[in-house]
Design a protein around this motif. Sequence first.
Motif, short mmCIF file in Angstrom:
data_model
loop_
_atom_site.label_atom_id
_atom_site.label_comp_id
_atom_site.label_asym_id
_atom_site.label_seq_id
_atom_site.Cartn_x
_atom_site.Cartn_y
_atom_site.Cartn_z
N GLY A 69 1.57 -6.96 -11.96
CA GLY A 69 1.01 -5.75 -12.55
C GLY A 69 0.86 -5.84 -14.05
O GLY A 69 -0.12 -5.36 -14.64
N ASN A 123 -6.93 -1.92 -5.93
CA ASN A 123 -5.84 -2.14 -4.97
C ASN A 123 -6.14 -1.48 -3.63
O ASN A 123 -5.89 -2.06 -2.57
N ALA A 124 -6.68 -0.26 -3.68
CA ALA A 124 -6.99 0.45 -2.43
C ALA A 124 -8.06 -0.31 -1.65
O ALA A 124 -7.98 -0.44 -0.41
N TYR A 125 -9.08 -0.81 -2.35
CA TYR A 125 -10.12 -1.57 -1.66
C TYR A 125 -9.55 -2.84 -1.03
O TYR A 125 -9.83 -3.14 0.14
N VAL A 181 -7.48 0.42 -11.55
CA VAL A 181 -6.59 -0.52 -10.86
C VAL A 181 -6.23 0.02 -9.47
O VAL A 181 -6.19 -0.73 -8.48
N ASP A 182 -6.01 1.32 -9.38
CA ASP A 182 -5.72 1.93 -8.07
C ASP A 182 -6.89 1.74 -7.11
O ASP A 182 -6.69 1.48 -5.92
N ALA A 183 -8.12 1.87 -7.63
CA ALA A 183 -9.30 1.71 -6.78
C ALA A 183 -9.42 0.29 -6.25
O ALA A 183 -9.72 0.07 -5.06
N ARG A 199 4.75 2.95 -1.42
CA ARG A 199 5.33 3.16 -2.74
C ARG A 199 5.31 1.86 -3.54
O ARG A 199 5.37 0.78 -2.96
N PRO A 200 5.24 1.96 -4.86
CA PRO A 200 5.16 0.74 -5.68
C PRO A 200 6.33 -0.19 -5.42
O PRO A 200 7.48 0.24 -5.29
N GLY A 208 0.78 -1.23 0.00
CA GLY A 208 0.00 0.00 0.00
C GLY A 208 0.81 1.28 0.00
O GLY A 208 0.26 2.36 -0.09
N VAL A 216 -5.83 3.35 -15.12
CA VAL A 216 -4.98 3.70 -13.97
C VAL A 216 -5.80 3.91 -12.70
O VAL A 216 -5.54 3.26 -11.67
N PRO A 217 -6.83 4.78 -12.69
CA PRO A 217 -7.61 4.91 -11.45
C PRO A 217 -8.41 3.66 -11.10
O PRO A 217 -8.68 3.41 -9.92
#
Length: 226
Positions: A123, A146-148, A142-144, A112-113, A110, A139-140
């Motif tokens: 990825g 991952n964040a979930y 996949v970020d969403a 830095r990459p 969660g 991009v957003p």
Amino acid sequence: MLVWERPEPPDRPVPAPLNREQIVRAAIQLADADGLDAVSLRKVAAALNVGPMRLYGYIDTKEELLDLMVDAVHADIRPTGDGWREVLRSLAESTRRAAHQHEWLADLIGGRPQLGPNTLASGESVLAAMDGVDLDIVVPAVDAVNAYVIGAVRREITERRAERASGMDKTQWQVAFGPYLVRTFATGLFPALAKMVHDGPHLDADQTFWTGLDFVLDGIEARIAR
């Protein structure tokens, strides 16, 4: 030169052969048993029955060791499926499964990459499955996801740790604190919360995880459909 690019020291004729894979495996075993506090170069060296100085050259710092541990676990996080939705669900499932097997992973993902080869391969699988979708969505999206997943997994691991620390599982905790909530809701100050507790669905951990993930994926699908 990052640890991924730096060659290992040449083999030496010593009683205890050593390589990065052995070092990382020993560190993971320590972390699985007793958490990240149990991981240090000195403790890993002791587990391998070698002197701490033997580890230098293979690994320079504890931070490098942690990066290698995370990447080693990502060898089992290889999203698969037909289409982007199945692949993102596979990413979520395999990440959650890995964190349940290695609880310390929840403390290290969660930020830095991660740049290790296994993490990059994971990825790549996800992005390849979304080929053809505009990058402004990819991009957003996949970020969403991952964040979930990171948030949900951390909540589950925190609950596990709370159960061990308190000696009470979720049901026992609810029984212990139930009378307090009954008294509090009886004041009429929290009608929405009272309705949720009395009438809302009571999902188990698996149902909670997959239902929440479907909400995220449904939102991504709706955005792509636009």
